[in-house]
Design a protein around this motif. Structure first.
Motif, PDB file in Angstrom:
ATOM      1  N   UNK B 247      -9.775   6.047   3.008  1.00 17.19           N
ATOM      2  CA  UNK B 247     -10.090   4.634   2.846  1.00 17.19           C
ATOM      3  C   UNK B 247     -11.051   4.162   3.933  1.00 17.19           C
ATOM      4  N   UNK B 248     -10.694   4.508   5.165  1.00 19.10           N
ATOM      5  CA  UNK B 248     -11.475   4.029   6.306  1.00 19.10           C
ATOM      6  C   UNK B 248     -12.884   4.601   6.270  1.00 19.10           C
ATOM      7  N   UNK B 249     -13.041   5.812   5.760  1.00 18.55           N
ATOM      8  CA  UNK B 249     -14.367   6.414   5.720  1.00 18.55           C
ATOM      9  C   UNK B 249     -15.286   5.645   4.767  1.00 18.55           C
ATOM     10  N   UNK B 250     -14.669   5.003   3.791  1.00 19.45           N
ATOM     11  CA  UNK B 250     -15.491   4.266   2.824  1.00 19.45           C
ATOM     12  C   UNK B 250     -15.597   2.789   3.189  1.00 19.45           C
ATOM     13  N   UNK B 251     -15.332   2.446   4.445  1.00 18.39           N
ATOM     14  CA  UNK B 251     -15.290   1.036   4.865  1.00 18.39           C
ATOM     15  C   UNK B 251     -16.574   0.313   4.446  1.00 18.39           C
ATOM     16  N   UNK B 252     -16.386  -0.847   3.816  1.00 22.01           N
ATOM     17  CA  UNK B 252     -17.535  -1.612   3.333  1.00 22.01           C
ATOM     18  C   UNK B 252     -17.328  -3.119   3.526  1.00 22.01           C
ATOM     19  N   UNK B 253     -16.265  -3.657   2.907  1.00 20.75           N
ATOM     20  CA  UNK B 253     -16.082  -5.113   2.835  1.00 20.75           C
ATOM     21  C   UNK B 253     -16.175  -5.809   4.192  1.00 20.75           C
ATOM     22  N   UNK B 254     -15.411  -5.279   5.176  1.00 20.46           N
ATOM     23  CA  UNK B 254     -15.386  -5.949   6.471  1.00 20.46           C
ATOM     24  C   UNK B 254     -16.767  -5.982   7.112  1.00 20.46           C
ATOM     25  N   UNK B 260     -23.088  -7.618   8.194  1.00 21.59           N
ATOM     26  CA  UNK B 260     -24.112  -7.167   7.238  1.00 21.59           C
ATOM     27  C   UNK B 260     -24.814  -5.911   7.734  1.00 21.59           C
ATOM     28  N   UNK B 261     -24.147  -5.174   8.616  1.00 16.40           N
ATOM     29  CA  UNK B 261     -24.738  -3.938   9.105  1.00 16.40           C
ATOM     30  C   UNK B 261     -25.798  -4.130  10.168  1.00 16.40           C
ATOM     31  N   UNK B 262     -25.973  -5.373  10.664  1.00 19.73           N
ATOM     32  CA  UNK B 262     -27.017  -5.570  11.667  1.00 19.73           C
ATOM     33  C   UNK B 262     -26.576  -4.985  13.013  1.00 19.73           C
ATOM     34  N   UNK B 263     -27.518  -4.822  13.912  1.00 19.19           N
ATOM     35  CA  UNK B 263     -27.276  -4.226  15.230  1.00 19.19           C
ATOM     36  C   UNK B 263     -26.667  -2.838  15.119  1.00 19.19           C
ATOM     37  N   UNK B 264     -27.033  -2.126  14.081  1.00 18.53           N
ATOM     38  CA  UNK B 264     -26.593  -0.737  13.957  1.00 18.53           C
ATOM     39  C   UNK B 264     -25.126  -0.570  13.626  1.00 18.53           C
ATOM     40  N   UNK B 265     -24.499  -1.576  13.008  1.00 22.18           N
ATOM     41  CA  UNK B 265     -23.071  -1.470  12.709  1.00 22.18           C
ATOM     42  C   UNK B 265     -22.813  -1.051  11.268  1.00 22.18           C
ATOM     43  N   UNK B 266     -23.843  -0.637  10.540  1.00 23.55           N
ATOM     44  CA  UNK B 266     -23.655  -0.291   9.126  1.00 23.55           C
ATOM     45  C   UNK B 266     -22.935   1.037   8.947  1.00 23.55           C
ATOM     46  N   UNK B 267     -22.068   1.113   7.946  1.00 24.39           N
ATOM     47  CA  UNK B 267     -21.385   2.368   7.639  1.00 24.39           C
ATOM     48  C   UNK B 267     -22.178   3.110   6.560  1.00 24.39           C
ATOM     49  N   UNK B 268     -21.736   4.312   6.206  1.00 25.26           N
ATOM     50  CA  UNK B 268     -22.458   5.052   5.172  1.00 25.26           C
ATOM     51  C   UNK B 268     -22.410   4.311   3.833  1.00 25.26           C
ATOM     52  N   UNK B 269     -21.301   3.627   3.565  1.00 22.02           N
ATOM     53  CA  UNK B 269     -21.226   2.875   2.303  1.00 22.02           C
ATOM     54  C   UNK B 269     -22.217   1.722   2.294  1.00 22.02           C
TER      55      UNK B 269
END
Lengths: 452, 320
Positions: B247-254, B260-269
């Motif tokens: 589940x955690x590997x697919x983290x998206x919603x939070x 919104x993935x800014x400042x390099x916080x984006x996950x693979x999803x």
């Protein structure tokens, strides 16, 4: 956990649930049948949520004006531009025949045209649309020499400033930066508010500075022109100096349009680059607007005491500051264009309807009630427009010198890459950044590689 | 011991199958009809499962082998594995992969410790047992996006009650480290109850007699936890950690709501979403999706290998 399980109780609940599900299904089926009512063809206009009230009113008026040939219904898309684009793309890719007219952001024209989602305007319609329409907005609707959409409204930024802190408005970015630093040394409100967050607004800022310095990001065919001349370096240097100055807003790197407005109304900003909505906002009582802004003391600092003097009393506007002294700036324009989808079933009627939706009366209503500047040039001399937009001269000036964002299908990727590389603006190294920017933009323009 | 029981199970299977062989041929008319009916009744479910899972997965794999950008329809072509090469040689992918692994490892570790503590607490609760369990489950019942929005407001300067606790001028969501910490915090807050619930089921496997016997023999609480409770719960722990890690590997919603993935916080999803739904690049986006799928499958295999075949019912003292 050790409590008894009640299978009977659950089974008892199931029956009303099934009945409920059946009722919902039946209702849906009936609703599905009722949509096949006879009458004139229905033209669905899919457009943004902002201004939906005015657009719906226009749809109603156009239905009445069509004399029974068609009826226009405004279908509201989400509030965020990304979500609007995604929903339109999903519908159009799937061939949704219920989508007749789309209200698209000016930056999507090339993309929608190249993807085959919108129809080119026929010659006669194009000629009528060109008549009396401002050049900048027309350019945003043009791709590969043809007109693909009809400009519905436009938008542009000008300089909003405090005339007590800066009696004469700065004409250039250099002047503005030094004025801001001087104010900071005197302990007065000094912030220059501009869109520095990692999003489209940051690319708009960069595009304006770049064009004002005589440069261009990319041409229509996807050739990257960023590296030519020193315009890009000049633009980046302005951005870096504004963001890294001790007089700048510490949260500039996350600020969007609304944050700039709030800082101005809170009395901490001396200058603001923003759209005309800030004027309406400061004159609107809370909670919808700033209610004149906070109180300011005789020096101009914000105070909670009732001094009888508010930010709004010193609120003024001027043309967008230029990058090269003596050469007017070229502010990037925004806005909405109306296009006819390739999936709709009544294209001729749709072309007639978009001309009605953007006619003089409807554009005036959008401007006065919705706060979006019109694309018909003679509306700028209309007294009811001027009454609502005291800054109309500066706005018109911005529009006449307008620059448009790259008219290339890969623009969205370019924008994502640029906003990623330009944020935070304080960390830009103008001397070395240009080749890297050009390289990344080239990949994005051709849709090669990933977007961050 | 486990080997023996396994062999026993296998031999009983053989025993039951051997007499089944001849009877198969002589299956009565009624029995055959019954079996056919059974197959028929299963068929719709099986067909639907194939349609809703196998087809999209197959289609994604097919798309990932194409140059396919919605904005350049004329350039659509089969390109083999070149999309995978593009993704795997891109700094964006490895940045996102690193962030995802970081979130996964830290959040699952914290969730496990907190979840175990909560489970032990719930197990021992004497009064209002049902109420306590319900209350603990509330975060898990809240829609992730809704919770993420409330975290976002809480951490936004000038608006949020949590941001107000920080020194003025700090914007925690705009900095890589603090933003990631907030994302992990939101994940932990949200899914610890799930972990606790799975571990609670494992706790029920531990016989009270054994604990009492250990107590009589002089085992302290810590010894009882590490020597008896945890080994006996191993199957439940495996399931809980496996579920949460995947589940955690697919983290998206939070992340989607908070940064919104800014400042390099984006996950693979997030990276997959951006390439599919912002860049409209179906080829690259599908390649990312397939890579995520492969990562998740590898994680699952790795877990089962690491924990041994600690399937429910196997010998609790297992290997060390």
């Amino acid at each position: 956990m050790r409590g008894p399980v009640h299978p009977g109780r659950r089974r008892g609940r199931r029956r009303p649930l099934i009945a409920g599900a059946c009722a919902v299904l039946a209702a849906a089926a009936i609703a599905g049948c009722s949509s096949g009512a006879t009458g004139p063809p229905v033209l669905n206009v899919y457009g943004p949520a902002d201004g939906a009230e005015q657009y719906s009113a226009a749809a109603k008026d156009c239905t009445a004006a069509s004399g029974g040939r068609y009826s226009v219904v405004y279908q509201t898309l989400p509030k965020s531009a990304d979500d609007q684009r995604l929903q339109l793309a999903r519908r159009l890719v799937a061939g949704d025949s219920e989508v007749d007219i789309v209200g698209i952001d000016v930056t999507w024209t090339a993309e929608f045209a190249a993807a085959g989602w919108i129809e080119k305007l026929p010659e006669d319609v194009a000629a009528q649309v060109r008549q009396g329409t401002l050049d900048g907005p027309l350019q945003t609707a043009t791709y590969q020499g043809a007109l693909w959409a009809a400009p519905l409204n436009t938008n542009t930024q000008i300089l909003w400033y405090r005339k007590d802190l800066s009696p004469t408005p700065p004409a250039t970015w250099d002047e503005m930066i030094s004025a801001s630093e001087r104010l900071h040394q005197q302990g007065l409100p000094s912030y220059i508010e501009v869109q520095g967050a990692q999003y489209e607004g940051l690319v708009v800022w960069f595009n304006t500075l770049l064009n004002s310095a005589g440069g261009q990001i990319v041409d229509e065919d996807g050739n990257v022109l960023l590296g030519r001349g020193d315009a890009a370096q000049k633009a980046l240097s302005v951005m870096q100096r504004v963001a890294a100055s001790p007089a700048s807003d510490p949260s500039l790197s996350v600020n969007k349009e609304n944050d700039g407005r709030l800082a101005m109304e809170a009395g901490t900003a001396a200058f603001q680059i923003n759209y005309p909505f800030v004027y309406a906002s400061i004159h609107t009582p809370p909670p919808d607007g700033g209610g004149g802004g906070t109180f300011i003391d005789p020096q101009g600092k914000p105070t909670s005491a009732d001094t009888g003097r508010r930010v709004v009393d010193e609120f003024a506007w001027a043309p967008y500051p230029s990058v090269v002294p003596g050469q007017p700036a070229k502010p990037t324009i925004g806005g909405i264009n109306l296009a006819v989808s390739t999936t709709g079933q009544h294209k001729d009627l749709a072309f007639a309807a978009i001309q009605c939706l953007r006619n003089r009366d409807n554009q005036l209503r959008n401007a006065v009630e919705g706060g979006v500047p019109p694309t018909l040039s003679d509306l700028y001399t209309d007294p009811s427009f001027q009454a609502k937009y005291p800054a109309w001269e500066a706005i018109k000036n911005s529009l006449d010198n307008a620059s448009v964002r790259p008219l290339t299908p890969g623009y969205t990727s370019i924008s994502i890459v640029l906003s990623d590389l330009l944020n935070p603006p304080a960390a830009i190294d103008p001397a070395t950044a240009v080749p890297m920017l050009a390289d990344e933009v080239q990949g994005a323009a051709n849709s090669e590689g990933l977007v961050p | 011991m486990s080997l023996q029981s396994g062999a026993l199970a296998a031999s009983t299977e053989q025993v039951t199958q051997r007499p089944g062989g001849p009877t198969k041929a002589q299956m009565s008319e009624g029995k055959r009809a019954e079996r056919n009916l059974g197959l028929l009744l299963c068929a719709p479910a099986a067909i639907i499962i194939v349609l809703v899972t196998a087809y999209p997965i197959g289609y994604a794999i097919w798309l990932s082998l194409q140059r396919y950008d919605l904005r350049f329809p004329a350039e659509q072509a089969f390109v083999g594995l070149s999309n995978y090469v593009t993704v795997l040689t891109s700094g964006y992918w490895w940045q996102a992969f690193g962030v995802t692994m970081l979130i996964t490892v830290i959040s699952v570790a914290i969730e496990f410790v907190l979840g175990l503590a909560l489970a032990l607490m719930m197990h021992r609760t004497l009064v209002a047992r049902g109420l306590v369990r319900t209350v603990i489950l509330i975060p898990y019942g809240i829609v992730t996006v809704v919770a993420a929005f409330s975290w976002q407001f809480a951490w936004t300067p000038d608006k949020g009650y949590l941001a107000a606790l920080l020194p003025t001028g700090s914007a925690p969501l705009t900095d890589f480290g603090s933003a990631l910490a907030i994302v992990i915090g939101a994940e932990v807050w949200k899914t610890t109850p799930f972990m606790a619930l799975l571990l609670l089921a494992g706790l029920a496997l531990v016989p009270d007699d054994l604990l009492k016997a250990a107590q009589v023999d002089g085992a302290g609480p810590w010894q009882r936890l590490t020597q008896i409770i945890l080994p006996m719960m191993k199957p439940a722990i495996l399931v809980a950690l496996l579920f949460r890690t995947l589940d955690a590997f697919r983290v998206f919603d939070n992340i989607y709501i908070l940064t919104q993935g800014s400042n390099g916080t984006g996950s693979v999803s997030m990276l997959g979403y951006d390439n599919l739904f912002k860049a409209f690049n179906l080829g690259i986006g599908s390649a990312i999706s397939v890579l995520i799928f492969i990562c998740v499958a590898l994680l699952a295999v790795l877990f089962i290998k690491l924990f041994g075949a600690a399937a429910p019912g196997s010998e609790p003292s297992g290997r060390r």
